[in-house]
Write a protein that holds these residues in place. Structure first.
Motif, PDB file in Angstrom:
ATOM      1  N   TYR A   1     -14.081 -12.279 -58.808  1.00  0.00           N
ATOM      2  CA  TYR A   1     -15.403 -12.069 -59.265  1.00  0.00           C
ATOM      3  C   TYR A   1     -16.631 -11.142 -58.733  1.00  0.00           C
ATOM      4  N   ILE A   2     -17.176 -10.439 -59.428  1.00  0.00           N
ATOM      5  CA  ILE A   2     -18.271  -9.423 -58.466  1.00  0.00           C
ATOM      6  C   ILE A   2     -19.533  -9.550 -59.433  1.00  0.00           C
ATOM      7  N   ILE A   3     -20.589  -9.443 -58.713  1.00  0.00           N
ATOM      8  CA  ILE A   3     -21.881  -9.272 -59.581  1.00  0.00           C
ATOM      9  C   ILE A   3     -22.052  -8.055 -59.878  1.00  0.00           C
ATOM     10  N   THR A   4     -22.780  -7.986 -61.141  1.00  0.00           N
ATOM     11  CA  THR A   4     -23.302  -6.611 -61.605  1.00  0.00           C
ATOM     12  C   THR A   4     -24.477  -6.238 -61.261  1.00  0.00           C
ATOM     13  N   ARG A   5     -24.942  -4.960 -61.628  1.00  0.00           N
ATOM     14  CA  ARG A   5     -26.258  -4.487 -61.180  1.00  0.00           C
ATOM     15  C   ARG A   5     -27.335  -5.474 -61.917  1.00  0.00           C
ATOM     16  N   LYS A   6     -27.155  -5.692 -63.243  1.00  0.00           N
ATOM     17  CA  LYS A   6     -27.937  -6.531 -64.057  1.00  0.00           C
ATOM     18  C   LYS A   6     -27.990  -8.162 -63.437  1.00  0.00           C
ATOM     19  N   GLY A   7     -26.732  -8.654 -63.012  1.00  0.00           N
ATOM     20  CA  GLY A   7     -26.861  -9.750 -62.228  1.00  0.00           C
ATOM     21  C   GLY A   7     -27.706  -9.661 -60.843  1.00  0.00           C
ATOM     22  N   TYR A   8     -27.645  -8.888 -60.103  1.00  0.00           N
ATOM     23  CA  TYR A   8     -28.133  -8.822 -58.965  1.00  0.00           C
ATOM     24  C   TYR A   8     -29.675  -8.174 -58.970  1.00  0.00           C
ATOM     25  N   SER A   9     -29.923  -7.545 -59.838  1.00  0.00           N
ATOM     26  CA  SER A   9     -31.501  -7.334 -60.491  1.00  0.00           C
ATOM     27  C   SER A   9     -32.001  -8.404 -61.111  1.00  0.00           C
ATOM     28  N   THR A  10     -31.203  -9.348 -61.843  1.00  0.00           N
ATOM     29  CA  THR A  10     -31.967 -10.620 -62.268  1.00  0.00           C
ATOM     30  C   THR A  10     -32.233 -11.652 -61.040  1.00  0.00           C
ATOM     31  N   LEU A  11     -31.339 -11.696 -60.193  1.00  0.00           N
ATOM     32  CA  LEU A  11     -31.671 -12.470 -58.931  1.00  0.00           C
ATOM     33  C   LEU A  11     -32.651 -12.161 -57.978  1.00  0.00           C
ATOM     34  N   GLU A  12     -32.827 -10.727 -57.930  1.00  0.00           N
ATOM     35  CA  GLU A  12     -34.001 -10.029 -57.221  1.00  0.00           C
ATOM     36  C   GLU A  12     -35.341 -10.487 -57.781  1.00  0.00           C
ATOM     37  N   GLY A  13     -35.178 -10.115 -59.123  1.00  0.00           N
ATOM     38  CA  GLY A  13     -36.567 -10.570 -60.103  1.00  0.00           C
ATOM     39  C   GLY A  13     -37.066 -11.957 -59.733  1.00  0.00           C
ATOM     40  N   LEU A  14     -35.920 -13.026 -59.892  1.00  0.00           N
ATOM     41  CA  LEU A  14     -36.149 -14.279 -59.828  1.00  0.00           C
ATOM     42  C   LEU A  14     -36.954 -14.698 -58.312  1.00  0.00           C
ATOM     43  N   SER A  15     -36.436 -14.156 -57.346  1.00  0.00           N
ATOM     44  CA  SER A  15     -36.682 -14.399 -56.137  1.00  0.00           C
ATOM     45  C   SER A  15     -38.069 -13.931 -55.821  1.00  0.00           C
ATOM     46  N   ARG A  16     -38.409 -12.669 -56.159  1.00  0.00           N
ATOM     47  CA  ARG A  16     -39.697 -12.144 -56.134  1.00  0.00           C
ATOM     48  C   ARG A  16     -40.754 -13.225 -56.894  1.00  0.00           C
ATOM     49  N   ILE A  17     -40.388 -13.409 -58.321  1.00  0.00           N
ATOM     50  CA  ILE A  17     -41.338 -14.292 -58.835  1.00  0.00           C
ATOM     51  C   ILE A  17     -41.342 -15.581 -58.110  1.00  0.00           C
ATOM     52  N   TYR A  18     -40.464 -16.426 -57.807  1.00  0.00           N
ATOM     53  CA  TYR A  18     -40.493 -17.378 -56.759  1.00  0.00           C
ATOM     54  C   TYR A  18     -41.264 -17.349 -55.637  1.00  0.00           C
ATOM     55  N   SER A  19     -41.512 -16.220 -54.794  1.00  0.00           N
ATOM     56  CA  SER A  19     -42.271 -15.597 -53.633  1.00  0.00           C
ATOM     57  C   SER A  19     -43.530 -15.870 -54.187  1.00  0.00           C
ATOM     58  N   GLU A  20     -43.763 -15.052 -55.242  1.00  0.00           N
ATOM     59  CA  GLU A  20     -45.289 -14.759 -55.564  1.00  0.00           C
ATOM     60  C   GLU A  20     -45.877 -16.238 -55.994  1.00  0.00           C
ATOM     61  N   ILE A  21     -45.137 -17.243 -56.762  1.00  0.00           N
ATOM     62  CA  ILE A  21     -45.773 -18.461 -57.031  1.00  0.00           C
ATOM     63  C   ILE A  21     -45.861 -19.225 -55.678  1.00  0.00           C
ATOM     64  N   GLU A  22     -44.982 -19.254 -55.027  1.00  0.00           N
ATOM     65  CA  GLU A  22     -45.045 -19.949 -53.843  1.00  0.00           C
ATOM     66  C   GLU A  22     -46.238 -19.662 -52.877  1.00  0.00           C
ATOM     67  N   GLN A  23     -46.822 -18.242 -53.011  1.00  0.00           N
ATOM     68  CA  GLN A  23     -47.705 -17.714 -52.153  1.00  0.00           C
ATOM     69  C   GLN A  23     -49.231 -18.138 -53.058  1.00  0.00           C
ATOM     70  N   GLN A  24     -49.110 -18.643 -53.951  1.00  0.00           N
ATOM     71  CA  GLN A  24     -50.376 -18.917 -54.803  1.00  0.00           C
ATOM     72  C   GLN A  24     -51.123 -20.177 -54.392  1.00  0.00           C
TER      73      GLN A  24
END
Length: 257
Positions: free
Chosen positions: A234-257
């Motif tokens: 099994y391999i991650i797709t571009r969509k899967g990796y982009s989703t994971l990156e997006g969630l990581s950015r959202i989580y980081s921004e929330i943590e910084q607030q």
């Protein structure tokens, strides 16, 4: 004497704290390095898959364009051979764009203008049917580029940033629902570093048999994960990796607030 002892202890405590901070910094740097290496590995796998898949697709599209134009063009037109050659050459050229990693919007605009110019120069009243077929083939090629995420209209980039353009039901079913589960997020996280077999994912996630298969199926249906063949890794797709990156950015921004 006691004072000297306290100073020595204080010195070593500070040194130990400094060492811990350095180790933490090195750990973070190493983590970032691994992420870059893992991303490069994923991109290499996807590029290999893309290359092996694209060549026969481009060949098929070239043959399809030639066959459709020969079949649909007006039979008794004296310009049939001349127009046919020019249109087929152009459509085979645009089919070749599908094999690229990225297609510039200016290139698509240029080809559209070429088709419109050829149509304008044509004098035969029957020309409209030939050029309509050519434009239809071309626009289908552009739609395929959209689907492969190698091309975006400039207008689409603006729409992405507009909250008013969000389709809640589609976003919920295609993005939110597939990752709204800690086990599926864990699967994506494990696949972001390398391809994994079913048994490897089972060990890493603690999921067994049908339970793991259920979560993998959700990710497969969402297009976030691919399986190389029926029983392959099994391999991650571009969509899967982009989703994971997006969630990581959202989580980081929330943590910084």
């Amino acid at each position: 004497m006691e004072r000297a002892k306290e100073n020595i202890e204080s010195y070593y405590i500070e040194e130990l704290h400094s060492i811990k901070e350095e180790i933490k910094t090195l750990k973070n740097e190493f983590s970032r390095f691994l992420q870059r290496v893992n991303q490069q590995h994923i991109e290499e796998i996807l590029e290999e898959m893309r290359t092996s898949f694209m060549k026969p697709m481009v060949n098929y599209l070239c043959d399809d364009a030639s066959e459709r134009m020969h079949r649909q063009m007006v039979q008794d037109c004296k310009m049939r051979d001349f127009c046919g050659k020019n249109l087929i050459d152009l459509l085979q050229e645009t089919a070749g764009l599908i094999g690229r990693r990225r297609v510039d919007s200016n290139a698509i605009k240029l080809y559209r203008e070429k088709l419109e110019y050829i149509k304008k120069e044509a004098k035969n009243p029957n020309c409209s049917s030939c050029f309509s077929e050519a434009m239809d083939i071309f626009e289908n090629q552009v739609k395929l580029m959209h689907s492969l995420q190698t091309y975006e209209e400039k207008e689409d980039v603006t729409k992405k940033t507009e909250i008013s353009e969000i389709e809640p039901s589609r976003m919920a079913s295609e993005i939110c629902e597939p990752v709204a589960n800690s086990q599926r997020l864990l699967i994506l996280k494990e696949l972001s570093g390398d391809s994994r077999t079913f048994s490897e994912l089972s060990k890493l996630t603690g999921l067994r048999g049908g339970n793991l298969l259920f979560h993998l199926q959700k990710l497969l249906e969402a297009g976030m994960v691919l399986q190389r063949n029926e029983r392959g890794d099994y391999i991650i797709t571009r969509k899967g990796y982009s989703t994971l990156e997006g969630l990581s950015r959202i989580y980081s921004e929330i943590e910084q607030q």
